[in-house]
Motif scaffolding. Sequence first.
Motif, short mmCIF file in Angstrom:
data_model
loop_
_atom_site.label_atom_id
_atom_site.label_comp_id
_atom_site.label_asym_id
_atom_site.label_seq_id
_atom_site.Cartn_x
_atom_site.Cartn_y
_atom_site.Cartn_z
N LEU A 93 29.62 -32.87 -46.84
CA LEU A 93 28.35 -32.17 -47.05
C LEU A 93 28.46 -31.21 -48.23
N HIS A 94 29.55 -30.47 -48.27
CA HIS A 94 29.75 -29.53 -49.38
C HIS A 94 29.88 -30.27 -50.71
N THR A 95 30.52 -31.42 -50.70
CA THR A 95 30.63 -32.23 -51.92
C THR A 95 29.24 -32.72 -52.35
N LEU A 96 28.47 -33.23 -51.40
CA LEU A 96 27.12 -33.71 -51.71
C LEU A 96 26.22 -32.59 -52.23
N GLY A 139 25.47 -37.50 -40.39
CA GLY A 139 26.56 -38.33 -39.90
C GLY A 139 27.78 -38.29 -40.81
N ILE A 140 28.02 -37.12 -41.41
CA ILE A 140 29.14 -36.95 -42.33
C ILE A 140 29.94 -35.71 -41.94
N ASP A 192 20.73 -34.59 -56.88
CA ASP A 192 19.69 -35.21 -56.06
C ASP A 192 19.74 -34.79 -54.59
N PHE A 193 20.71 -33.95 -54.24
CA PHE A 193 20.84 -33.49 -52.85
C PHE A 193 19.95 -32.26 -52.65
N PRO A 194 19.38 -32.10 -51.45
CA PRO A 194 18.51 -30.94 -51.19
C PRO A 194 19.23 -29.61 -51.45
N LEU A 254 16.37 -32.80 -45.71
CA LEU A 254 17.45 -33.74 -45.40
C LEU A 254 16.89 -35.12 -45.05
N GLU A 255 15.81 -35.13 -44.28
CA GLU A 255 15.19 -36.40 -43.90
C GLU A 255 14.63 -37.13 -45.12
#
Length: 94
Positions: free
Chosen positions: A45-48, A39-40, A53-55, A72-73
Amino acid sequence: MKMANYQFVDNRRRAALRTARELTNHTIVRTAEAAAILGITVKHLHTLSTKSDFPVKIKLGSHAVGWRVLDLEKWIDSKQDKQTLTKGGQKDVL
C-alpha cells in the motif's frame, strides 16, 4: 445502567455509526483497513501510494493517514476497466 440496557444503547450506537458510514461517500479508512480492502500488504500500500494514479492519502494527524473508501473503490474499478480492455481488445460485459 442495567447490562441489558447498556447492550441496547451500544447496539443502537453501532447501528447509527453503520448508517452514517453508508450515507457518506467520505468514509475514511486507516492504513491497515485500506490494505485489507485492496487485498494487499501495508508495505505494498505504501509503495502504491507513491504512484501518480493511486488515490491521495489524507493526513489525519501528525502520524496518521487515511484514504476515502470511495477513492479506493474508484481506483479498483479503473484497474478492472484497464484489465478487461487488454483482454481481447474489447471491454467484456459483466
